[in-house]
Design an enzyme around this catalytic site. Structure first.
Site, short mmCIF file in Angstrom:
data_model
loop_
_atom_site.label_atom_id
_atom_site.label_comp_id
_atom_site.label_asym_id
_atom_site.label_seq_id
_atom_site.Cartn_x
_atom_site.Cartn_y
_atom_site.Cartn_z
N ARG A 13 25.04 33.03 46.00
CA ARG A 13 25.09 34.49 46.11
C ARG A 13 25.36 35.12 44.75
O ARG A 13 25.89 34.46 43.84
CB ARG A 13 26.16 34.95 47.09
CG ARG A 13 27.61 34.62 46.70
CD ARG A 13 28.37 35.75 46.07
NE ARG A 13 29.63 35.31 45.52
CZ ARG A 13 29.81 34.92 44.27
NH1 ARG A 13 28.79 34.87 43.42
NH2 ARG A 13 31.00 34.54 43.83
N HIS A 68 36.85 40.29 42.81
CA HIS A 68 38.26 39.96 43.07
C HIS A 68 38.85 40.94 44.09
O HIS A 68 40.00 41.34 44.00
CB HIS A 68 39.08 39.94 41.77
CG HIS A 68 38.78 38.72 40.95
ND1 HIS A 68 39.42 37.52 41.13
CD2 HIS A 68 37.86 38.52 39.97
CE1 HIS A 68 38.93 36.64 40.28
NE2 HIS A 68 37.97 37.21 39.57
N ASP A 102 32.02 34.41 49.47
CA ASP A 102 30.97 33.44 49.14
C ASP A 102 30.38 32.81 50.40
O ASP A 102 29.17 32.72 50.57
CB ASP A 102 31.52 32.35 48.22
CG ASP A 102 32.14 32.93 46.96
OD1 ASP A 102 31.99 34.15 46.74
OD2 ASP A 102 32.79 32.19 46.21
N TYR A 149 42.67 32.00 38.69
CA TYR A 149 42.28 32.70 39.92
C TYR A 149 43.49 32.86 40.84
O TYR A 149 43.81 33.95 41.32
CB TYR A 149 41.17 31.91 40.61
CG TYR A 149 40.61 32.57 41.85
CD1 TYR A 149 39.48 33.39 41.78
CD2 TYR A 149 41.19 32.37 43.10
CE1 TYR A 149 38.96 33.99 42.91
CE2 TYR A 149 40.67 32.97 44.24
CZ TYR A 149 39.55 33.77 44.14
OH TYR A 149 39.04 34.37 45.27
C1 GLA Z 1 35.19 33.48 43.57
C2 GLA Z 1 35.80 33.37 44.96
C3 GLA Z 1 35.47 34.60 45.81
C4 GLA Z 1 35.80 35.89 45.08
C5 GLA Z 1 35.23 35.86 43.66
C6 GLA Z 1 35.68 37.04 42.84
O1 GLA Z 1 33.82 33.43 43.65
O2 GLA Z 1 35.33 32.21 45.60
O3 GLA Z 1 36.13 34.52 47.04
O4 GLA Z 1 37.17 36.12 45.08
O5 GLA Z 1 35.61 34.69 42.95
O6 GLA Z 1 35.18 38.22 43.37
#
Ligand code: GLA
Length: 413
Positions: free
Chosen positions: A44, A51, A191, A241
């Protein structure tokens, strides 16, 4: 330069067919029979709302025309207690236990698969011993959800093998859980939802609190989504993260509220003495990004491309300065796109995905897409010495079975 693994001359449909043929032929040569199930799930790209999923706001992703494809068949030895997966990209094979375990015993890419199998088994779905081959056209480590695509493709394959379909929502959550518990990545829902629910011609405005999707049509062929990979990845452990996630949670707790949806920028200003600088900055990003995402979805629906573009640039700035998840290479790519500007066919651009490297997403006039790609990549390489790669994608179809042979005599259903 385009992404060399997929020459620009091949259409998305041709790439898909080629990948499927590669995976099926690898399966036949390794395991000496035809696969009974072949499943696909896409990566995707997030247009805006970064975030924000784990902060219960709105995100606006689309599935892309890059897929993980898994071909599989049950083994003749039904007493075997593991499944064998071969990655045709990594030329590596892994035996993955079929059990309802709570955590990983495998390493690397095997953890995602192990997590999905464990989710099926603990949900009382029989998973027979099986053999499988995986191939992928989703760049890995590029912030395009190659791991979610692997999880969702595995889950879709298991549905086919076990003749047991699970609710799509449940499937997305099962895959998210696999990522949390087996890969140690405390991701949100964006995702896996994108990979499960992707639809051609549609963006998904996902309400991460209610977990409902409102589709936003994106069919104007005159506008394209260009995905440009910086081909750098500065953060490999997921530690940053989790740290951002904690800062958002502690800021919300100090605000005494249960949802970022109830917080305004004025609330944040009033609470500034109670928040650390980082909590305040994260909060500013979350509050402003939620409102940008809702505005962008409206602008998308009306075809107001320049307005979408402005929101994308602001989103990038907020991720760079307040959320601090960008990096020099991503900033350079976005700046180059911005310098090309509206006159050169660029409406807007921003980093996409978790950050610290990976990709930017750029909204461009389709007639200019090739020239924009060329200029971004040339200038990026001149400035950084790094070779990027780039491709365009329309919103793509989510996870699906390509082939399912129920009775072993060659009949596909
Ligand atoms: C990663 C995480 C998602 C989202 C993005 C930031 O891809 O897997 O869940 O938090 O970062 O938007």
């Amino acid at each position: 330069m385009t992404d060399l693994s997929h020459p620009a001359s091949l259409s998305a449909a041709d790439q898909f067919v080629e990948l499927r043929q590669q995976v099926e032929s690898e399966f036949r040569s390794r395991f000496g029979r035809v696969p009974s199930v072949v499943a696909a799930a896409p990566g995707r790209v997030n247009l805006i709302g970064e975030h924000i999923d784990y902060n219960n706001g709105f995100v606006l992703p689309m599935a892309i025309e890059r897929y993980v494809i898994v071909a599989a068949a049950p083994c003749s030895d039904s007493s075997q207690e593991h499944a064998t997966f071969y990655s045709s990209d990594l030329h590596e094979s892994k035996d993955i236990p079929i059990s309802a375990s709570y955590g990983p015993t495998c390493s690397g890419w095997g953890r995602y698969i192990e997590g999905v199998i464990a989710g099926f088994v603990s949900g009382s779905c029989d998973v027979p011993p099986l053999e499988a081959v995986i191939g992928s056209s989703v760049p890995s480590g590029g912030g395009l959800s190659s791991s979610a695509a692997l999880e969702v493709a595995t889950a879709t394959m298991l549905e086919g093998i076990a003749s047991h379909q699970i609710e799509p929502l449940e499937k997305a959550l099962l895959c998210q859980h696999a990522e949390h518990a087996f890969a140690g990545m405390p991701c949100g829902i964006m995702d896996q939802f994108s990979s499960v629910f992707g639809m051609p011609g549609e963006l998904m405005l996902l309400d991460c609190m209610s977990q409902e999707i409102q589709t936003v049509p994106f069919r104007d062929e005159e506008v394209s989504v260009l995905i440009t990979n910086s081909n750098v990845k500065h953060e490999l452990t997921g530690g940053e993260y989790a740290e951002r996630r904690r800062q958002c949670e502690s800021a919300l707790e100090k605000l005494g509220l249960s949802s970022w949806r109830d917080v305004t920028l004025a609330d944040l200003r009033l609470a500034r003495s109670r928040l650390t600088d980082n909590e305040l900055a994260c909060g500013r990003h979350v509050v402003s990004e939620i409102s940008r995402t809702v505005d962008a979805a409206k602008a998308f629906a009306k075809g107001q491309w320049a307005s979408v573009g402005e929101l994308m640039y602001s989103s990038h700035e907020s991720l760079q300065k307040d959320f601090r998840v960008s990096c020099d290479e991503l900033d350079a790519l976005v700046r180059i796109a911005c310098e090309i500007g509206l006159e050169g066919g660029v409406y807007g651009s921003r980093m996409t995905g978790g950050g610290f490297g990976g990709c930017i997403v750029t909204l461009v006039h389709s007639d200019c897409a090739d020239a924009v790609r060329e200029r971004i990549l040339t200038q990026y390489e001149n400035e950084t010495g790094v070779q990027g790669s780039s491709f365009a994608s329309r919103p793509a179809l989510g996870a699906h079975l390509i082939k399912r042979n129920c009775n072993g005599n060659g009949t596909f259903t």
